[in-house]
Design an enzyme around this catalytic site. Sequence first.
Site, PDB file in Angstrom:
ATOM      1  N   LYS A   1      16.420  21.980 -11.033  1.00 25.43           N
ATOM      2  CA  LYS A   1      15.613  20.698 -11.529  1.00 25.43           C
ATOM      3  C   LYS A   1      16.640  19.649 -12.136  1.00 25.43           C
ATOM      4  O   LYS A   1      17.555  20.212 -13.162  1.00 25.43           O
ATOM      5  CB  LYS A   1      14.508  20.883 -12.363  1.00 25.43           C
ATOM      6  CG  LYS A   1      13.480  21.358 -11.771  1.00 25.43           C
ATOM      7  CD  LYS A   1      12.911  20.777 -10.521  1.00 25.43           C
ATOM      8  CE  LYS A   1      11.864  19.533 -11.064  1.00 25.43           C
ATOM      9  NZ  LYS A   1      10.859  19.905 -11.581  1.00 25.43           N
TER      10      LYS A   1
ATOM     11  N   GLU B   1       9.958   8.795 -17.125  1.00 23.69           N
ATOM     12  CA  GLU B   1       8.470   9.118 -17.448  1.00 23.69           C
ATOM     13  C   GLU B   1       8.063   8.759 -18.802  1.00 23.69           C
ATOM     14  O   GLU B   1       6.945   8.479 -19.041  1.00 23.69           O
ATOM     15  CB  GLU B   1       8.373  10.599 -17.228  1.00 23.69           C
ATOM     16  CG  GLU B   1       8.598  10.965 -15.900  1.00 23.69           C
ATOM     17  CD  GLU B   1       8.815  12.404 -15.497  1.00 23.69           C
ATOM     18  OE1 GLU B   1       7.673  13.335 -15.922  1.00 23.69           O
ATOM     19  OE2 GLU B   1       9.887  12.918 -15.195  1.00 23.69           O
TER      20      GLU B   1
ATOM     21  N   HIS C   1       0.821  -1.328  -0.018  1.00 26.60           N
ATOM     22  CA  HIS C   1      -0.032   0.083   0.001  1.00 26.60           C
ATOM     23  C   HIS C   1       0.853   1.199   0.040  1.00 26.60           C
ATOM     24  O   HIS C   1       0.284   2.273   0.626  1.00 26.60           O
ATOM     25  CB  HIS C   1      -1.014   0.107   1.216  1.00 26.60           C
ATOM     26  CG  HIS C   1      -1.696  -1.181   1.304  1.00 26.60           C
ATOM     27  ND1 HIS C   1      -2.808  -1.527   0.836  1.00 26.60           N
ATOM     28  CD2 HIS C   1      -1.490  -2.325   1.988  1.00 26.60           C
ATOM     29  CE1 HIS C   1      -3.243  -2.833   1.239  1.00 26.60           C
ATOM     30  NE2 HIS C   1      -2.456  -3.227   1.867  1.00 26.60           N
TER      31      HIS C   1
END
Length: 461
Positions: free
Chosen positions: A285, A292, A158
Amino acid sequence: MANHKLWGGRFEAALESWVEEFGASISFDYQLAPYDLKGSLAHVQMLGAQGIIEPEEAAAIRAGLEKLLERYQAGAIAFDVTNEDIHMNMEALLTEEIGPVAGKLHTARSRNDQVATDMHLYLKDQLGQIGEKLLHLREVLLALAEEHVETIMPGYTHLQHAQPISFAHHLLAYYQMFSRDSERYAFNLKHTDLSPLGAAALAGTTFPIDREQTASLMGFSGLYHNSLDAVSDRDFILEFLSNSSMLMMHLSRLCEELINWCSYEYGFVSLSDTFSTGSSIMPQKKNPDMAELIRGKTGRVYGHLFSLLTVMKSLPLAYNKDLQEDKEGMFDTVETIQKSLDIMAGMLSSMTVHKDKMLQSTEKDFSNATELADYLAKKGLPFREAHEIVGRLVLECSRSGSYLQDLPFARYQEVSPLIEEDIYQVLQSQTAVRKRNSLGGTGFEQIRQELARAKKDLNSQ
Ligand code: ARG
C-alpha cells in the site's frame, strides 16, 4: 487578600477554582500575547501624549511592556489561570515588573475594546501569511499547468468520460478558484484592518483620548465609528471562517481528484513518497493520507463557521462573555488552512504525472462522440439529427466492443455521405482538444493565452 481579582473590589466571596477555570480563556488566548502588548504600547504612548498620565509614568509602563515582550519572545513567561485571560495576565505581570504604576495603563480602556483590538491585530497578521501561502499555491498550479498544456486527459461530467481536455485546463480551473479565494481574503482584510481601541467598555470614554493616533501606531488603516459596534463586532472573524470554508472546499475538491487519480483504476498520477504513507498490514500500500486529511479537515473548518454564527445569533449589544467563544475556532482555522495550503503546494509540485495513461484513457472510450456530431452539423445536418445518428453508432460499437475510430470507412459512408476520410483525424483526442478554441475553452491556444493572463495577474500581486 489571597487571589485578589483585578475586578475584585465589589466582591465578598472568591470564585471556586473549578468555576474560575470554566470562565478562563488563558489556556488558548495566550496566543494573543504579542498583539496585546502591541496594543498596550500604542495605548500608553497615546495616554502620555495626551497628558492623561504623566510622561514618566508612560515611560515606566512602556519599559515594562517592552520587557514583557522580550520575556514572551524568549519563552520566559508563565501564565496563570487565576488571572483568567491574556489581558489580566499581562497586567499582573506588568505590575510584578514595575509596581502599582502598571495600574494606570488601563485608564480609558476596557478589556472589551482590548480583546477586540487583539483579535484584529492577530487576524490581520495571519491574513498576510495566508495570502502569501495562497499565492505560492497559485504559482505551483501555474507552473504545473505550463508543463501540461498538451497533456490530454478525459474531461468528466457525472464522473463519466465526457470530452477530452487538456490537463492544464483542469489545473487552471483550480487556479481560478484559488484566485477568487485570494480576492475574498483581500476584502476580509478591509474589515480586519480597523481599530476598535478607544471604544472602552461600550460607550467611549470621558478621557481626551486620540483614537486616530492609536490606530495609526498599531498600523491600522482605519477605525470603528461606533463604540458599540467596535466591541461587539465579530463579522471580520465570520468572514474569515466563511472564506476559509470556501478555500477548504476548493482544496477538498482537488484532494478528491488527486485521490482518484492516484488509484489503480485511474493511474493518472503518483504522489511522491514524502506525501504518502504505508499500511501496517498490507505491504504493497501507498496511501494518499495527506490529501484525505485535508478533505477531512474541511469538516472542522465548516464546524467553526457554524459554531461562531450560532454564538453571534441573537446576541444583544454590546459585549457579552459569549464572545470569548470566538477564539478557539479561529485559531484552529488559521492553523488548519496554513498547513493544508503548504501540504497541497508540496503534493502538487512533487507528484508524477502519467501523461500516457491519461491519453490512453481517452482513446478507448466514446469521448469523441461530440466530434462526430459537430462534424456532421458543420456540414449542414441539423445538430439534433447528427446527435441521433452518432448515438446509434455508439450503441452499435458498444454492442460489438469497438469504438468510433474503429469503424471502417465504408460503414461511415453508409451512415452519411457527408463523412469523408478526414473523420479519423477529427476523432483523435488531440484534435478534439486543439479545436475547442472558443474563449475560455480547452484549446491549446486558449490555454496559452490564459496562462499568460494568469501570470501577469500573479506578478501584479
Ligand atoms: N477574555 C475575554 C474575551 O475573550 C476578554 C474580555 C472580557 N470582558 C469582560 N467584560 N468580561 O472575550
